[in-house]
Design a protein around this motif. Sequence first.
Motif, mmCIF file in Angstrom:
data_model
loop_
_atom_site.group_PDB
_atom_site.id
_atom_site.type_symbol
_atom_site.label_atom_id
_atom_site.label_comp_id
_atom_site.label_asym_id
_atom_site.label_seq_id
_atom_site.Cartn_x
_atom_site.Cartn_y
_atom_site.Cartn_z
ATOM 1 N N VAL A 12 0.838 -1.206 0.000
ATOM 2 C CA VAL A 12 0.000 0.000 0.000
ATOM 3 C C VAL A 12 0.870 1.252 0.000
ATOM 4 O O VAL A 12 0.598 2.227 -0.685
ATOM 5 N N VAL A 13 1.966 1.209 0.794
ATOM 6 C CA VAL A 13 2.858 2.380 0.870
ATOM 7 C C VAL A 13 3.463 2.667 -0.493
ATOM 8 O O VAL A 13 3.555 3.827 -0.933
ATOM 9 N N ALA A 32 -6.963 -0.303 -7.620
ATOM 10 C CA ALA A 32 -6.076 -1.313 -7.038
ATOM 11 C C ALA A 32 -6.108 -2.590 -7.875
ATOM 12 O O ALA A 32 -6.916 -2.746 -8.801
ATOM 13 N N LYS A 33 -5.192 -3.506 -7.548
ATOM 14 C CA LYS A 33 -5.116 -4.771 -8.304
ATOM 15 C C LYS A 33 -6.374 -5.619 -8.141
ATOM 16 O O LYS A 33 -6.691 -6.442 -9.000
ATOM 17 N N ASP A 34 -7.052 -5.454 -6.989
ATOM 18 C CA ASP A 34 -8.258 -6.255 -6.785
ATOM 19 C C ASP A 34 -9.481 -5.667 -7.490
ATOM 20 O O ASP A 34 -10.591 -6.165 -7.334
ATOM 21 N N GLY A 35 -9.270 -4.554 -8.244
ATOM 22 C CA GLY A 35 -10.371 -3.966 -9.002
ATOM 23 C C GLY A 35 -11.119 -2.870 -8.283
ATOM 24 O O GLY A 35 -11.976 -2.218 -8.888
ATOM 25 N N LYS A 51 5.419 -8.374 -6.996
ATOM 26 C CA LYS A 51 4.687 -7.113 -7.151
ATOM 27 C C LYS A 51 5.498 -6.152 -8.020
ATOM 28 O O LYS A 51 6.722 -6.217 -8.059
ATOM 29 N N PRO A 52 4.834 -5.173 -8.707
ATOM 30 C CA PRO A 52 5.522 -4.236 -9.612
ATOM 31 C C PRO A 52 6.440 -3.315 -8.841
ATOM 32 O O PRO A 52 6.242 -3.040 -7.666
ATOM 33 N N ASN A 82 1.532 3.210 -13.958
ATOM 34 C CA ASN A 82 0.147 2.750 -13.860
ATOM 35 C C ASN A 82 -0.709 3.771 -13.145
ATOM 36 O O ASN A 82 -1.886 3.979 -13.459
ATOM 37 N N GLY A 83 -0.094 4.412 -12.100
ATOM 38 C CA GLY A 83 -0.855 5.417 -11.363
ATOM 39 C C GLY A 83 -1.196 6.601 -12.241
ATOM 40 O O GLY A 83 -2.271 7.174 -12.146
#
Length: 242
Positions: free
Chosen positions: A10-11, A42-45, A220-221, A229-230
């Motif tokens: 998250v950080v 987020a990755k979870d959509g 993770k990326p 991506n952001g």
Amino acid sequence: MKNLLFILSVVVLLGASAQAGHRNCNSKACCSPCQTTRWYKAKDGTYREMLPYARALSRAEDADDMEPVLKQAQADLVTANEEIAAIRAEAEKTKAELEAQLAAVRSQLESEKQNVASQKERADKAEAAHKACIEQVAQLREEAKKKEEALASAKSELTTVTEDRDRLKTANKDLEKQVSDLAAAKAAAEEALKKAQEELAKAKQEATESKKAKVEEDAKPKDGDAGANGDEKSGEAPPSQN
């Protein structure tokens, strides 16, 4: 461990999103703070609110502080695995020794049983000889003196045999008690081995989970990818999700 990995993820995402938000705000050349809430997917959509850069940086520092704790936990896990292996080896050794002692006691007990059977046979023969002597004394009065001596000898032998038999009975009881004690010790050793195996299985499971969490973190990326991506996915606030 899972919470720590989640916080780190998250950080990283929030830091990249905050930088993207600052760039967007500066690009508009606005003097007042941006009032529009920015979101990222987020990755979870799900869509999540971007945290300020200062808060994201603070969380990253907290994650850095937790890294020595994680390393110490991993070292403690290695030490625990070594101690469990030593306990298991000692339990196996104790079990083997107890089984060897139990086999020796059983062999000795079997030998004593055979000895008792032999003594009993001698006692039975002595009793039969005693009865024969009594009958002969009744029938042959003229040989009374000779028969009385034989009877006294038979009685003495019978007494000796009886005493030997009593001693063997006592020894047999002691051996049975030893067998019972050894069986109890064996059960205790098996219980200790079972507990050691359960602790080993638990330690292995924790190690597997730790390794799995580390693999997920490595998969993770990176910061650069997350920032890109952001930039692409950041935008105006989506509809509220209840």
